[in-house]
Enzyme design. Structure first.
Site, PDB file in Angstrom:
ATOM      1  N   LYS A 123      -1.258 -58.611 -16.672  1.00  0.00           N
ATOM      2  CA  LYS A 123      -1.236 -60.069 -16.669  1.00  0.00           C
ATOM      3  C   LYS A 123      -2.429 -60.630 -17.441  1.00  0.00           C
ATOM      4  O   LYS A 123      -2.276 -61.473 -18.322  1.00  0.00           O
ATOM      5  CB  LYS A 123      -1.244 -60.575 -15.221  1.00  0.00           C
ATOM      6  N   ASP A 141       3.209 -63.239 -14.407  1.00  0.00           N
ATOM      7  CA  ASP A 141       2.553 -63.289 -13.105  1.00  0.00           C
ATOM      8  C   ASP A 141       3.650 -63.460 -12.060  1.00  0.00           C
ATOM      9  O   ASP A 141       4.829 -63.357 -12.366  1.00  0.00           O
ATOM     10  CB  ASP A 141       1.550 -64.440 -13.060  1.00  0.00           C
TER      11      ASP A 141
END
Length: 215
Positions: A123, A141
């Site tokens: 991420k 995410d």
DNA sequence: AAAACGGGGGC
DNA sequence: GCCCCAGTTTT
């Protein structure tokens, strides 16, 4: 679900959903180090807290050299009460040390180099590639993962699997905006529980409509 | 696969 | 009071 219509409708709403952290990061576009640091601070942490913590840090810490010299205890105080602040402070210092030793004090723009840094996962690495280097990347995410599956655009069981599926399926022109728009959408309307379906511009495309408790 | 890391805010 | 949250690492 038609991805073009989906992106068009969400894009029209994007201004009013504007995410403070993305705005903050955008202002630091010229400085990969500050983007990386603010991204680390943002993990599992609310926007308002992230912004205040980042701003306090930015007053003192502008380079990897500053971070190493300052030390993790001082940095921990600056970024409190961001989530996991002691760990993050240590990682910011450790990352800074590595940047100075291996990368001439600069943030690398290669995915594998970024992933090798402590505390940097997919991420964070993807977000840095997008925001600091303008590269086409897909940052997944929990918001992006959740919404991609709610819409039925992908059917996966982890954020990493979602990223891989999107890499194959999502048109390249949407790669950079997909994360920003879905994160904002996920915060304001398409929340994990009690999504605001009555205000959702794309509810007719949602495979979860009527399945999950909404308002 | 699951726990651990930390604290704020929603309900 | 209890549960959730813009993850990543360790067990």
């Amino acid at each position: 679900m038609n991805i073009d219509i989906f992106m068009e409708k969400l894009g029209q709403c994007y201004k009013q959903w504007d995410s403070p952290v993305i705005t903050l990061i955008a202002k630091r576009k010229s400085d990969p180090f500050l983007i990386l640091v603010s991204t680390i601070i943002s993990l599992r942490t609310k926007d308002e807290v992230t912004i205040k913590a980042s701003q306090r840090l930015y007053e003192k810490i502008k380079t990897p050299h500053d971070a190493v010299q300052s030390g993790h205890e001082a940095i921990a105080k600056m970024i409190y009460p961001a989530g996991f602040y002691p760990t993050k402070a240590k990682r910011i210092v450790e990352i800074s040390r590595i940047l100075l030793e291996k990368y001439d004090g600069k943030v690398p723009s290669d995915m594998n180099d970024l992933l090798a840094l402590p505390g940097v996962g997919r991420k964070t690495a993807n977000l840095v590639l997008i925001e600091a280097f303008g590269k086409a990347a897909i940052c997944v995410d929990t918001h992006v993962h959740r919404i991609s599956n709610r819409t039925g655009y992908v059917k996966t069981d982890s954020p990493d699997a979602t990223e891989m599926a999107l890499r194959k399926k999502l048109p390249l022109k949407y790669w950079k905006m997909y994360n920003e728009i879905l994160v904002a959408f996920g915060q304001k309307l398409c929340r994990p529980v009690s999504p605001w379906c009555s205000k959702c511009p794309v509810s007719e495309m949602c495979r979860k409509k009527g399945v999950i408790k909404s308002r």
